[in-house]
Scaffold this active site. Structure first.
Site, PDB file in Angstrom:
ATOM      1  N   PRO A  77       0.814  -1.216   0.000  1.00  0.00           N
ATOM      2  CA  PRO A  77       0.000   0.000   0.000  1.00  0.00           C
ATOM      3  C   PRO A  77       0.851   1.270   0.000  1.00  0.00           C
ATOM      4  O   PRO A  77       1.711   1.453   0.857  1.00  0.00           O
ATOM      5  CB  PRO A  77      -0.798  -0.115   1.308  1.00  0.00           C
ATOM      6  CG  PRO A  77      -0.632  -1.520   1.764  1.00  0.00           C
ATOM      7  CD  PRO A  77       0.673  -1.984   1.229  1.00  0.00           C
ATOM      8  N   GLU A  78       0.623   2.107  -0.979  1.00  0.00           N
ATOM      9  CA  GLU A  78       1.267   3.412  -1.052  1.00  0.00           C
ATOM     10  C   GLU A  78       0.148   4.459  -1.050  1.00  0.00           C
ATOM     11  O   GLU A  78      -1.002   4.122  -0.795  1.00  0.00           O
ATOM     12  CB  GLU A  78       2.119   3.502  -2.328  1.00  0.00           C
ATOM     13  CG  GLU A  78       3.172   2.404  -2.398  1.00  0.00           C
ATOM     14  CD  GLU A  78       4.028   2.454  -3.653  1.00  0.00           C
ATOM     15  OE1 GLU A  78       4.132   3.522  -4.268  1.00  0.00           O
ATOM     16  OE2 GLU A  78       4.586   1.404  -4.013  1.00  0.00           O
TER      17      GLU A  78
END
Length: 272
Positions: free
Chosen positions: A2-3
């Site tokens: 997750p960014e």
DNA sequence: CAAACTCCCTGTTAGC
DNA sequence: TGCTAACAGGGAGTTT
């Protein structure tokens, strides 16, 4: 992993799902992910509070809390790190085996922090602690006030190569391995270039690429990892994880190199 | 100041 | 086929 876009889309759905719900309990099967490291303290502090707001800064999910109608100087900061995700479900549904921390709500629903690799963090902070933590992060790339001139000046002051700099959360917030590679490819700039070697025009192109890629990924709900284990978005990377395949721009083979201990995929023809 | 390690972890995959 | 070892990687901390 997750960014910024994955965190942003998580926050958007959490806003719909948990705002104004009252916490009636906290469970943890892996309390080491809790900071400060005490499930008893967390339970005591959170029970009876209401979720006031959910927001994002860098890759952090911020759950602000309220006591009845009074906002509290207290917030939960969730970092998904490598493999974390937040899922809201009815408590009657048996939790995923990788559920590590669970917030139970008065309406019978639960917010589950699922994280197979246990790298994620679930942190309880005071308002001052939160501000202090968030102030450590660099500028938000999507903020309209963050312009090419700011980015160029920041790059000029660094001698490091671009890839580790883009991953440095103190330099710019929210970019991870996927979107660093995607942005550099889009801008046609090589990840090993020294930051201060970029011209103003190159810096402008890179920032434009970063903004465009991040916006597009948010719109598509994050990256498509194929198996959907980490996140089920529809953004298709053009270089990340595509080593050995043909460059979508020039047709040459994409190559993998290691930059700052991170896998990096690059087109040596398009990226200079 | 920057780069290189180490640690935290486990699902996946390459190699035998 | 079945096992083991290597690998992946964000971030915090330490060492070079």
């Amino acid at each position: 992993m997750p960014e910024l876009p994955e965190v942003e889309s998580t926050v958007l759905s959490l806003k719909q799902e948990i705002v104004s719900k009252t916490i009636i309990g906290v469970k943890a099967t892996w309390p080491r992910m809790i900071e400060p490291y005490s499930i008893k303290n967390l339970r005591k502090q959170l029970t009876g509070l209401r979720v006031d707001a959910v927001s994002r800064r860098a890759k952090c999910i911020i759950i602000s809390l309220a006591d009845n109608d009074k906002p509290l100087p207290l917030a939960l900061l969730v970092h998904l790190r490598m493999s974390g995700r937040l899922q809201v479900a009815d408590s009657s549904r048996s939790p995923h085996p990788h559920s590590r921390v669970i917030l139970c709500f008065a309406d019978g629903s639960e917010c589950r922090f699922i994280d197979p690799r246990k790298f994620g963090r679930f942190t309880l902070l005071s308002q001052e602690g939160l501000e202090q933590k968030l102030n450590q992060y660099g500028p938000e790339p999507l903020q309209s006030s963050f312009r090419a001139k700011n980015f160029y000046q920041a790059l000029q002051s660094k001698k490091r190569s671009l890839k580790p700099l883009l991953l440095d959360q103190q330099f710019i917030a929210g970019i991870g391995n996927i979107y660093a590679d995607e942005s550099l490819w889009e801008a046609g700039i090589h990840p090993l270039r020294a930051a201060d070697s970029l011209s103003f025009d190159e810096a402008k192109q890179l920032l434009k690429a970063i903004k465009r890629i991040l916006r597009s990924a948010i719109r598509l709900n994050g990256t498509d990892f194929g198996d959907g284990v980490v996140h089920n978005g529809r953004f298709k990377p053009r270089v990340y994880g595509q080593n050995g395949k043909q460059c979508k721009r020039c047709g040459k083979e994409l190559e993998r190199l290691v930059v700052a201990q991170r896998g990096t995929v690059v087109c040596n023809t398009c990226q200079r």
